[in-house]
Design a protein around this motif. Structure first.
Motif, mmCIF file in Angstrom:
data_model
loop_
_atom_site.group_PDB
_atom_site.id
_atom_site.type_symbol
_atom_site.label_atom_id
_atom_site.label_comp_id
_atom_site.label_asym_id
_atom_site.label_seq_id
_atom_site.Cartn_x
_atom_site.Cartn_y
_atom_site.Cartn_z
ATOM 1 N N GLY A 22 0.794 -1.212 0.000
ATOM 2 C CA GLY A 22 0.000 0.000 0.000
ATOM 3 C C GLY A 22 0.831 1.270 0.000
ATOM 4 O O GLY A 22 0.303 2.362 -0.064
ATOM 5 N N SER A 23 2.160 1.152 0.023
ATOM 6 C CA SER A 23 2.993 2.333 0.142
ATOM 7 C C SER A 23 3.180 3.081 -1.176
ATOM 8 O O SER A 23 3.614 4.211 -1.180
ATOM 9 C CB SER A 23 4.348 1.971 0.732
ATOM 10 N N THR A 24 2.908 2.446 -2.310
ATOM 11 C CA THR A 24 3.030 3.143 -3.580
ATOM 12 C C THR A 24 1.726 3.863 -3.851
ATOM 13 O O THR A 24 0.726 3.268 -4.227
ATOM 14 C CB THR A 24 3.334 2.165 -4.723
ATOM 15 N N SER A 25 1.742 5.167 -3.628
ATOM 16 C CA SER A 25 0.510 5.920 -3.775
ATOM 17 C C SER A 25 0.511 6.679 -5.087
ATOM 18 O O SER A 25 1.535 7.177 -5.541
ATOM 19 C CB SER A 25 0.348 6.893 -2.599
ATOM 20 N N ALA A 26 -0.645 6.735 -5.690
ATOM 21 C CA ALA A 26 -0.804 7.480 -6.928
ATOM 22 C C ALA A 26 -0.768 8.972 -6.625
ATOM 23 O O ALA A 26 -1.111 9.418 -5.537
ATOM 24 C CB ALA A 26 -2.122 7.092 -7.589
ATOM 25 N N LEU A 27 -0.350 9.724 -7.592
ATOM 26 C CA LEU A 27 -0.304 11.176 -7.473
ATOM 27 C C LEU A 27 -1.626 11.765 -7.956
ATOM 28 O O LEU A 27 -2.337 11.152 -8.752
ATOM 29 C CB LEU A 27 0.840 11.715 -8.328
ATOM 30 N N LYS A 28 -1.929 12.985 -7.489
ATOM 31 C CA LYS A 28 -3.121 13.687 -7.958
ATOM 32 C C LYS A 28 -2.841 14.233 -9.355
ATOM 33 O O LYS A 28 -1.804 14.853 -9.589
ATOM 34 C CB LYS A 28 -3.492 14.841 -7.022
ATOM 35 N N ASP A 29 -3.767 13.985 -10.270
ATOM 36 C CA ASP A 29 -3.616 14.487 -11.621
ATOM 37 C C ASP A 29 -3.597 16.007 -11.627
ATOM 38 O O ASP A 29 -4.280 16.663 -10.838
ATOM 39 C CB ASP A 29 -4.748 13.985 -12.512
ATOM 40 N N GLY A 30 -2.793 16.586 -12.497
ATOM 41 C CA GLY A 30 -2.701 18.035 -12.617
ATOM 42 C C GLY A 30 -1.347 18.440 -13.152
ATOM 43 O O GLY A 30 -0.545 17.608 -13.592
ATOM 44 N N LYS A 83 6.456 7.222 -13.980
ATOM 45 C CA LYS A 83 6.738 6.894 -12.580
ATOM 46 C C LYS A 83 5.992 7.847 -11.648
ATOM 47 O O LYS A 83 5.329 8.771 -12.085
ATOM 48 C CB LYS A 83 8.245 7.010 -12.320
ATOM 49 N N THR A 84 6.127 7.624 -10.341
ATOM 50 C CA THR A 84 5.522 8.507 -9.340
ATOM 51 C C THR A 84 6.554 9.352 -8.611
ATOM 52 O O THR A 84 6.220 10.105 -7.712
ATOM 53 C CB THR A 84 4.705 7.693 -8.314
#
Length: 114
Positions: A22-30, A83-84
């Motif tokens: 669960g540590s790989t979190s998606a970024l907020k689009d923008g 990537k994130t």
């Protein structure tokens, strides 16, 4: 007693694996801006995030040395797209400071996307 220890260890391992996943979190689009120090001055970037990952990076400003800059830009930016974060992108030998400046500027921009 040994069986209880094995069960407890197995349960702890399972929790650790689940937390790690669960540590790989998606970024907020923008679209986000970042700035970091290069070899000859600031490097300013605009980073676009789509579907939770970096989809585009535009260098808005830099004062890096011609020939060296292009090596860093051509290697580092494609390594970050998709990537994130910029953490795993490798720096370019002979353009280490410029490469690190790009990575740092992108990561600063992505701080706003978390």
């Amino acid at each position: 007693m040994k069986k209880i220890v094995k069960i407890a260890a197995s349960a702890l391992l399972s929790v650790g694996v689940l937390v790690g996943c669960g540590s790989t979190s998606a970024l907020k689009d923008g679209t986000y801006n970042g700035e970091a120090q290069g070899h000859n001055g600031p490097i300013k970037v605009t980073v676009t995030v789509a579907e939770g990952k970096v989809s585009d990076i535009t260098v808005d400003e830099h004062a890096e040395t011609e020939g060296i800059w292009e090596k860093a830009e051509e290697a580092v930016i494609p390594a970050i797209v998709g990537k994130t974060s910029a953490d795993d992108a490798e720096t370019v030998s002979g353009a280490t400071v410029s490469s690190t400046g790009i990575k740092d500027a992108v990561n600063k921009a992505l701080e706003s996307a978390k």
